[in-house]
Write a protein that holds these residues in place. Sequence first.
Motif, PDB file in Angstrom:
ATOM      1  N   UNK A 164       0.854  -1.181   0.000  1.00 24.94           N
ATOM      2  CA  UNK A 164       0.000   0.000   0.000  1.00 24.94           C
ATOM      3  C   UNK A 164       0.896   1.238   0.000  1.00 24.94           C
ATOM      4  N   UNK A 165       0.502   2.263  -0.745  1.00 26.50           N
ATOM      5  CA  UNK A 165       1.283   3.488  -0.841  1.00 26.50           C
ATOM      6  C   UNK A 165       0.406   4.681  -0.462  1.00 26.50           C
ATOM      7  N   UNK A 166       1.052   5.739  -0.014  1.00 23.93           N
ATOM      8  CA  UNK A 166       0.311   6.931   0.394  1.00 23.93           C
ATOM      9  C   UNK A 166      -0.054   7.770  -0.824  1.00 23.93           C
ATOM     10  N   UNK A 167      -1.301   8.228  -0.841  1.00 22.45           N
ATOM     11  CA  UNK A 167      -1.758   9.093  -1.926  1.00 22.45           C
ATOM     12  C   UNK A 167      -1.257  10.517  -1.699  1.00 22.45           C
ATOM     13  N   UNK A 168      -0.731  11.165  -2.716  1.00 25.03           N
ATOM     14  CA  UNK A 168      -0.374  12.580  -2.563  1.00 25.03           C
ATOM     15  C   UNK A 168      -1.628  13.410  -2.268  1.00 25.03           C
TER      16      UNK A 168
END
Length: 332
Positions: A164-168
């Motif tokens: 999972x990655x952080x959304x800008x």
Amino acid sequence: MKRWQTEWITAVLVLLALLSTDSWAQSVVLRGTATTTGNHSVQIEVNDTLRKMGRAIPDQPVLSQHQKELATQALKQIQTVRTTGRYVLTADSAGQFSLTVRLRDSVQFSAYRHFPQRFAVHDLQRQPQIHIQLAPQPCKEYMPCQEDAPATFVFVGRKIRVNRAEQPYYCNRISMDSKFVGRYQVLANASGLLPDSVLEFTAYDHYGWPGFSRYETVLLFVSRYCGEYVQQKYMYYPLYKTIDGRWASPVMASDLKHPMAKEAPKPRKIVFATPVEIDITGSDAEWVKEQYPAPYYRMANGKAIAEYGNFVDELVKIQQQTVLKARGVKLK
């Protein structure tokens, strides 16, 4: 025993009782305001309750039956906590709040796209007036890729990892999708030639973990936008070896129902090296019939067993005739 001795013992017992009382367990009422720079509502949470309860919900693509049961139970408990307003509540439209807490508790104030603030109750109690002003997080402008015809690739990939990655946080764009980053070994190119044997790409999904992350080997469709590889949304096939050593995928109900599928390759009888079985225990009968239709699947012992499917080259053609065509995406 003399009277003064009795009175002295009584006094000592009372003193001991008072000393043994946990003053930190005493309840107090906190009243104040909590606001943001905009009109966002402020959530007030005691003792980080939601995060602690949320630990029971694994953040991963595949859950065991036991994990599913624990997650369901945790979600019910979270809903109950939200409903009661004891540990989690929202300040009213004017930012006012009132909550009963213990002196040893902590309270966190949070709002959408604002920096949260956490305080010990005994510190808040010392303030003449409680007013929490949350500061907004900085945003950046979204600059869309202006590439007119991004190259699209199709490849057989083996999962190395999916995270999972952080959304800008963009000032001028709101995304309802979660962002993930996949890293896959390129086993074979099905359309286009990827430059490396390992590919890292971004995927966006509205419903949680992307479907492809549940499988070891998949056929993936990715496009290169301004130097960044991005999955064509929701486009993948789980792949399994056949008895003659080729990769193939079982029939996907969505392919059969696509309005543009008339010219696409039809499913063929396939013998997989290891039977492809989907657990349907407890599933709704109508849903099973729709997702795993006969004769493409047969049912046995609570499982849907794949009988038909397509090879990789046919899968690419199916998407060329349906989803890719609808999206205006062409393969080279």
